[in-house]
Design a protein around this motif. Structure first.
Motif, PDB file in Angstrom:
ATOM      1  N   ALA A 124      -3.053   9.208   0.579  1.00 54.65           N
ATOM      2  CA  ALA A 124      -2.511   9.077   1.673  1.00 54.65           C
ATOM      3  C   ALA A 124      -2.051  10.640   2.370  1.00 54.65           C
ATOM      4  O   ALA A 124      -2.099  10.898   3.378  1.00 54.65           O
ATOM      5  N   PRO A 179       0.822  -1.196  -0.185  1.00 57.32           N
ATOM      6  CA  PRO A 179       0.194   0.079   0.013  1.00 57.32           C
ATOM      7  C   PRO A 179       0.781   1.127  -0.029  1.00 57.32           C
ATOM      8  O   PRO A 179       0.936   1.976   1.016  1.00 57.32           O
ATOM      9  N   TRP A 225       0.491   4.853   1.684  1.00 53.28           N
ATOM     10  CA  TRP A 225      -0.022   4.720   3.447  1.00 53.28           C
ATOM     11  C   TRP A 225       0.847   4.393   4.253  1.00 53.28           C
ATOM     12  O   TRP A 225       0.687   4.994   5.423  1.00 53.28           O
ATOM     13  N   SER A 235      -5.328  12.584   3.449  1.00 53.29           N
ATOM     14  CA  SER A 235      -5.825  11.801   4.355  1.00 53.29           C
ATOM     15  C   SER A 235      -5.147  12.319   5.842  1.00 53.29           C
ATOM     16  O   SER A 235      -5.515  12.926   6.772  1.00 53.29           O
ATOM     17  N   CYS A 236      -3.631  12.238   5.648  1.00 53.18           N
ATOM     18  CA  CYS A 236      -2.654  12.545   6.993  1.00 53.18           C
ATOM     19  C   CYS A 236      -2.922  14.204   7.287  1.00 53.18           C
ATOM     20  O   CYS A 236      -2.843  14.525   8.298  1.00 53.18           O
ATOM     21  N   GLU A 286       3.224   4.330   9.567  1.00 51.78           N
ATOM     22  CA  GLU A 286       1.722   4.995   8.966  1.00 51.78           C
ATOM     23  C   GLU A 286       2.122   6.398   8.861  1.00 51.78           C
ATOM     24  O   GLU A 286       2.361   7.031   9.615  1.00 51.78           O
ATOM     25  N   ARG A 287       1.811   6.830   7.514  1.00 54.77           N
ATOM     26  CA  ARG A 287       1.848   8.196   7.054  1.00 54.77           C
ATOM     27  C   ARG A 287       0.961   9.125   7.799  1.00 54.77           C
ATOM     28  O   ARG A 287       1.137  10.257   8.220  1.00 54.77           O
ATOM     29  N   ASP A 288      -0.390   8.513   8.354  1.00 50.30           N
ATOM     30  CA  ASP A 288      -1.246   9.304   8.955  1.00 50.30           C
ATOM     31  C   ASP A 288      -0.575   9.646  10.343  1.00 50.30           C
ATOM     32  O   ASP A 288      -1.312  10.876  10.941  1.00 50.30           O
TER      33      ASP A 288
END
Ligand SMILES: [Mg+2]
Length: 227
Positions: free
Chosen positions: A178, A41, A44, A181-182, A145-147
């Motif tokens: 992604a 992924p 992400w 999202s972050c 995780e990038r978030d």
């Protein structure tokens, strides 16, 4: 003052050939496996997260991953330092224009927020000639995780500028859902640019504040950055 957080791959430059080969071979050599996982992924997960994703599939324990991953990233840095040249990057002229424009504006501080490990990010920004513009690099050496990367951006901004910042003080510029999202998770604005692996049409399905074909001069981009 706004802090603009630039993603690297697909946003500032295209790097896939050497970058991916060096990353896969550094993991293969360090863990003595054939690291070549499918269905990654991308976007992400960070370099740490992708390593964990692929190594777990090969039966490597989390304890072994934790113990040896810093060695793999050191080896990756060595490969970049000794084997990579400027020809291994295609730096986007529009991105360079924007970085220089913002650096001169006096209204912005610039930094990097990337899934790359620290060594990868340092060598890519160095080889591209852009490192001098960035106050700090938020990287994926210690976060999977990038978030979760923006949390580090808050800490780095506090350290760099000596005061706390809010989400609304940041603008993330990236090429994937992604990245958007972050940014949104932490209350930051997001500019999505279709110079990576996603089309503008795909990026318009995200909650990005602005979607662009490239980081070329435009009224929309200026309005968002200088609002
Ligand atoms: Mg990217």
């Amino acid at each position: 003052m706004k802090i603009v957080l630039f993603d690297i791959d697909g946003t500032l430059m295209h790097t896939e050939g050497f970058s991916k080969d060096a990353y896969f071979s550094a993991l293969s050599e360090t863990f003595e496996v054939d690291f070549n996982p499918g269905n990654i992924p991308w976007g992400w997960l960070t370099d740490k997260g992708i390593a964990e994703f692929g190594l777990r599939q090969l039966g490597i324990s989390q304890a072994t991953i934790d113990a040896k991953l810093p060695d793999a990233f050191e080896l990756l840095g060595h490969k970049w330092a000794t084997q990579a040249t400027v020809d291994d990057l295609i730096v986007y002229p529009d991105a360079v224009w924007l970085v220089e424009e913002l650096a001169q504006s006096g209204d912005h501080e610039l930094a990097v927020l990337t899934a790359n490990c620290q060594q990868g990010a340092e060598h890519k920004t160095r080889l591209s000639g852009l490192s001098r513009f960035f106050e700090f690099l938020v990287t994926g050496s210690h976060i999977s995780e990038r978030d979760h990367l923006p949390e580090v951006a808050f800490q780095n901004a506090l350290t760099s500028f000596g005061r706390p910042f809010q989400g609304s003080d940041f603008i993330v510029i990236g090429d994937t859902p992604a990245d958007v999202s972050c940014a949104k998770k932490w209350g930051m604005q997001a500019v999505a640019v279709a110079t990576g692996r996603y089309s503008a049409e795909q990026l318009r399905e995200t909650p990005a504040d602005l979607v662009l074909d490239a980081l070329a001069p435009s009224d929309e981009l200026e309005n968002l950055l200088f609002a």
